[in-house]
Enzyme design. Structure first.
Site, PDB file in Angstrom:
ATOM      1  N   ASP A 384       8.360  28.693  63.076  1.00 32.60           N
ATOM      2  CA  ASP A 384       6.967  28.384  63.370  1.00 32.60           C
ATOM      3  C   ASP A 384       6.100  28.437  62.114  1.00 32.60           C
ATOM      4  O   ASP A 384       5.285  27.556  61.867  1.00 32.60           O
ATOM      5  CB  ASP A 384       6.442  29.384  64.407  1.00 32.60           C
ATOM      6  CG  ASP A 384       5.471  28.743  65.374  1.00 32.60           C
ATOM      7  OD1 ASP A 384       5.397  27.504  65.404  1.00 32.60           O
ATOM      8  OD2 ASP A 384       4.788  29.469  66.107  1.00 32.60           O
ATOM      9  N   ASP A 437       5.488  28.487  72.648  1.00 35.63           N
ATOM     10  CA  ASP A 437       4.731  29.739  72.597  1.00 35.63           C
ATOM     11  C   ASP A 437       4.776  30.489  73.917  1.00 35.63           C
ATOM     12  O   ASP A 437       4.352  31.640  73.996  1.00 35.63           O
ATOM     13  CB  ASP A 437       3.274  29.451  72.224  1.00 35.63           C
ATOM     14  CG  ASP A 437       3.161  28.777  70.867  1.00 35.63           C
ATOM     15  OD1 ASP A 437       3.979  29.095  69.995  1.00 35.63           O
ATOM     16  OD2 ASP A 437       2.279  27.923  70.689  1.00 35.63           O
TER      17      ASP A 437
END
Length: 535
Positions: A384, A437
């Site tokens: 990420d 997420d």
């Protein structure tokens, strides 16, 4: 979920690929009307690039607003429309605005095409002709940053200069053919906080909470018995099919999974096009139909008796399951057709399908212990951060954010996102949260719930409650960082992993249970009676 095997196997075959696509997007983004980058620091040429609204009237009747980006030079525009004058629009002659215009520009908004000369030259020509503002029509859909040239060491441009897209310029040209067109230019700023962030936060936390507790209101023994009576031949193998659908992620699988997600993300970045987006939409709809069917049928199959019928290809299916399946397909098809519309269904439908998909995925994939969770979430943590913050060093822009926003395809964003419109923002747009997420931390939270249940831990003495709190707090930190960095997309796992995996490790150390969490095996628990597959 109690679903006839004939229907279930056809839909769930798409879920592994949809899961890979879904976790490829793990970023919190605000989709707004423009950028806030700084221009070159030269005298008279250091204005920020601001998004500009252009209100338009045709023969006195107000039309749809246009948008553009201001230049790094020239006068600043007011933030409020009532502080800016309404001015007539006039095309420069010559149209490129590189030399003195034969058209009367005094007190008007001059329009010129991109042309060959410098932007500052166009601005000087328009200003010398008495124009009150200059609109430059670009020769492509992207909006270029209008900066000063190397020879512009000192400028005295006192009119605002704005660039608009080619399609916007074509629209204006069509209206100006024999009509009186007037413009009003202003540059409204986005609010620091939009209340819809609370809605997005609630959706994410509720999705993980629901997915973790889903087994509590899943199929009951009575429902299983009813189904076995109705479909004896297929139910004899249904237990094995269900077990095969559950994937225990391994350490090797976790590493390969994240590497594959990175590869897929790069492919999307380089080959994103309208047909590629439609391919993702089809995959998303397949997974969304399965997820929506699962979420509707679970409570129905638990509480209601079901009649069956035989269909070609599908075999024996329950009538209610078939009706629900048809409804889910129609729902997904209607959303796909209207997903780019301005109505609420474009985002509500996407969120419903996405949430149901994620709940189902969290039933099909699971983490067996904290060792695998550590490998998966640490890899995702690096993944990420790299694709949001470090990828610009290689690709000159954030790959994750560019793909999430749909850059290069007219802002047609990929569907693997939860999105909620920004109600308080004059620019509109959406707050968006990637499925990754929710899915990455959700796997860990679901494991914590199973672990607490298998070991008969009370709520406060277990891990599930604290991970839910940690996830909510981590997502809150994500949005705090998002606003502190002026809306620049954030790698949400940068905050979520420490607040979930970190909490688990710390609690395990304090309680002396980390070794048990690290080497935990679902098969060793009394609640796990059947072997499961491994990813």
């Amino acid at each position: 979920m109690l679903v006839p095997p004939g229907i279930r196997c056809r839909f769930s075959a798409s879920l592994p690929l949809v899961f890979l696509v879904a976790i490829s997007f793990s970023v919190a983004v605000i989709a707004d009307g423009g950028s806030q980058q700084d221009g070159p620091k030269l005298p008279g040429c250091n204005n920020p690039f601001l998004s500009v609204k252009v209100k338009m009237w045709v023969n006195g009747k107000e039309d749809a607003d246009l948008s553009g980006i201001s230049a790094s030079f020239g006068a600043s525009l007011p933030e409020e429309a009532n502080k800016s004058p309404k001015l007539p629009a006039v095309f420069s002659d010559p149209l490129n605005g590189c030399s003195s215009s034969s058209s009367k520009l005094s007190g008007s908004v001059a329009l010129s095409t991109r042309g060959d000369c410098d932007f500052t030259t166009k601005a000087k020509v328009a200003q010398s002709g008495g124009a009150a503002a200059l609109l430059v029509i670009n020769d492509k859909e992207e909006i270029d940053e209008m900066v000063c040239s190397g020879n512009d060491t000192s400028l005295n441009i006192s009119i605002p200069v704005v660039m608009i897209r080619k399609s916007t310029g074509d629209k204006v040209s069509k209206y100006m053919a024999g009509n009186k067109v007037e413009f009003l230019l202003y540059a409204p700023s986005s609010p620091l906080v939009d209340i819809t962030v609370i809605v997005l936060w609630t959706m994410a936390v509720t999705t993980i909470l629901t997915a973790s507790l889903w087994q509590e209101f899943g199929t009951s023994e009575n429902a299983d018995e009813r189904y076995n009576e109705l479909s004896p031949k297929e139910s004899s193998n249904s237990g094995g099919d269900d077990d095969k659908e559950i994937l225990d992620i391994s350490v090797k699988g976790a590493v390969v999974f994240v590497i594959s997600a990175s590869t897929f993300l790069v492919l999307l970045y380089f080959f994103m096009s309208s047909w590629f987006v439609w391919l993702l939409v089809v995959l998303f709809c397949l997974g969304g139909v399965q997820g929506l069917h699962n979420c509707i049928m679970t409570p129905i199959s638990r509480n209601c008796s079901q009649k069956t019928l035989k269909l070609p290809l599908f075999g024996e299916v329950t009538i209610i399951s078939l009706v629900v399946a048809i409804f889910c397909v129609i729902f997904a098809a209607v959303w796909a057709v209207n997903r780019q519309g301005e109505g609420a269904f474009s985002w509500v439908g996407q969120d419903i399908l996405g949430i149901c998909l994620m709940i189902t995925v969290l039933q099909l994939a699971r983490l067996p212990n904290i060792k695998v969770a550590t490998v998966l979430l640490c890899c995702a943590f690096v993944y990420d951060i790299f694709w949001v913050f470090l990828s610009p060093l290689i690709f000159h822009e954030s790959v994750m954010i560019a793909v999430a926003r749909g850059d290069g395809i007219g802002g047609d964003s990929i569907p693997m996102l939860l999105r909620v419109p920004r109600l308080m923002d004059p620019w509109g747009g959406y707050n968006m949260l990637g499925f990754g997420d929710i899915l990455f931390p959700g796997l860990l939270v679901s494991f914590a719930y199973r672990y607490d249940k298998d070991n008969k831990k009370r709520l406060v003495n277990g891990y599930f409650l604290w991970l839910i709190i940690g996830y909510g707090f981590g997502l809150f930190l994500t949005y705090v960082a998002l606003y502190l960095m002026d809306g620049h997309g954030q790698p949400a796992l940068l905050y979520l992993v420490p607040c979930t995996l970190g909490v688990t490790v710390v609690l395990g150390l304090v309680r002396g249970e980390l070794k048990g969490l690290w080497n935990y095996s679902p098969e060793s628990s009394s609640s796990a009676t059947n072997p499961s597959g491994e990813a």
